[in-house]
Design an enzyme around this catalytic site. Sequence first.
Site, short mmCIF file in Angstrom:
data_model
loop_
_atom_site.label_atom_id
_atom_site.label_comp_id
_atom_site.label_asym_id
_atom_site.label_seq_id
_atom_site.Cartn_x
_atom_site.Cartn_y
_atom_site.Cartn_z
N GLY A 1 0.81 -1.18 -0.16
CA GLY A 1 0.02 0.12 -0.12
C GLY A 1 0.98 1.33 0.11
O GLY A 1 1.62 1.55 -0.97
N SER B 1 6.63 -4.17 -1.71
CA SER B 1 6.06 -2.80 -2.01
C SER B 1 6.20 -2.20 -0.59
O SER B 1 7.34 -1.80 -0.15
CB SER B 1 4.91 -2.96 -2.75
OG SER B 1 4.36 -1.89 -3.30
N TRP B 2 5.43 -1.29 -0.38
CA TRP B 2 5.15 -0.62 0.86
C TRP B 2 5.51 -1.56 1.98
O TRP B 2 6.31 -1.01 3.01
CB TRP B 2 4.00 0.11 1.16
CG TRP B 2 3.84 0.46 2.57
CD1 TRP B 2 3.02 0.12 3.37
CD2 TRP B 2 4.49 1.61 2.97
NE1 TRP B 2 3.23 0.88 4.55
CE2 TRP B 2 4.20 1.71 4.44
CE3 TRP B 2 5.34 2.52 2.61
CZ2 TRP B 2 4.44 2.91 5.28
CZ3 TRP B 2 5.62 3.56 3.50
CH2 TRP B 2 5.28 3.82 4.83
N ASP C 1 8.88 -4.17 -13.07
CA ASP C 1 8.08 -3.69 -12.19
C ASP C 1 8.24 -2.24 -12.37
O ASP C 1 9.41 -1.40 -12.26
CB ASP C 1 8.95 -3.98 -10.76
CG ASP C 1 7.89 -3.43 -9.67
OD1 ASP C 1 7.15 -2.68 -9.91
OD2 ASP C 1 7.97 -3.89 -8.31
N HIS D 1 5.08 -5.98 -10.98
CA HIS D 1 5.26 -5.48 -9.57
C HIS D 1 4.20 -6.55 -8.62
O HIS D 1 4.80 -6.76 -7.39
CB HIS D 1 4.52 -4.27 -9.23
CG HIS D 1 4.41 -3.66 -7.87
ND1 HIS D 1 5.81 -3.38 -7.39
CD2 HIS D 1 3.61 -3.36 -6.97
CE1 HIS D 1 5.52 -2.68 -6.16
NE2 HIS D 1 4.07 -2.79 -5.84
#
Length: 333
Positions: free
Chosen positions: A48, A115-116, A276, A305
């Site tokens: 996120g 990711s986050w 990505d 991604h």
Amino acid sequence: MMDAGSRDLHPPIEADAGGQLDLGDGHVMAWEACGRPDGVPVVFLHGGPGTGVEPAHRRFFDPRIWRAVLFDQRGCGRSTPHGETQANTTDHLVADIERLRRHLGIERWAVFGGSWGSTLALAYATTHPDRVTALMLRGIFLGTDAEVAWFLHDMGRFFPEAHAAFLAHLPVSARADPLAGYLPLLMDPDPRVHAPAARAWSGYETACATLRPPPPAAFTGASPATLDRGALAVARLEAHYFAHRCFLAARPLLDRIAGDERVRGLPVHIAQGRYDVICPPDAAHRLAATLGERAVLEIIPDAGHSAFEPGTRRALVQAADRFGRQLARGGRA
């Protein structure tokens, strides 16, 4: 159990524990756990900011080896209040991970994030390195200004139609600075204002997330209300964090890692999609170089991604299986 040769996701598994943890500041965390009660501890950090835990996330971990703990970050998923940005910073999230570890009586655990989630994993490891046994990371995002600018502007060079739709929701006068344009819309309490803005923001990100086009929303099985609720948390929290430079500008992650031998001594596996576009591979390359010789960077040649693209999910499961076996034997991963 999965065929060891396939190294794909493990079979579906239900959580066998869970609860609500009061974090203070009005926030309550939803958490769950699965796998062996006496297994090797690992915590899963979702992406996120704003997504949340899904049942499929449990399947990265062999339940014969791991005790996997998963939770929804502040404002996300089943945690409450939904989409809340007050008292919601990177430092709050790091403190929440540590609060959950203490609540569960876990001494040390491996950390898995993409990711986050990779950003948060690195922030946690640089704050509490003695509580981390290993890092398994995917789709590296370091929370820098350059990465945020890439997301808002330059990602559209690869997905111009998605970027055009992203900007089209804003008046022409706001399109040069889409973050400033979207923030008041996403923070507006009126669903007639924030819901369409959230759909436009999250639709842009979803369109750019995979090497091959994602399935249309109609085929996901989720109701429109569920999709809107999830889109709001993602869009609102991402805009909130981006507007505050991910709360990392004063202490950049690579500087923190470079200055801490304990972090550089951790075993780390990074799975990074070659294509990505949301989190381009140069961040993973810089991270691996900063971490040093114990970090393995695996470039997935046919992935974007998403954690669930075939090459990426196999690489993550393989890394988790390997680290889990090594830690279960009492050795270093």
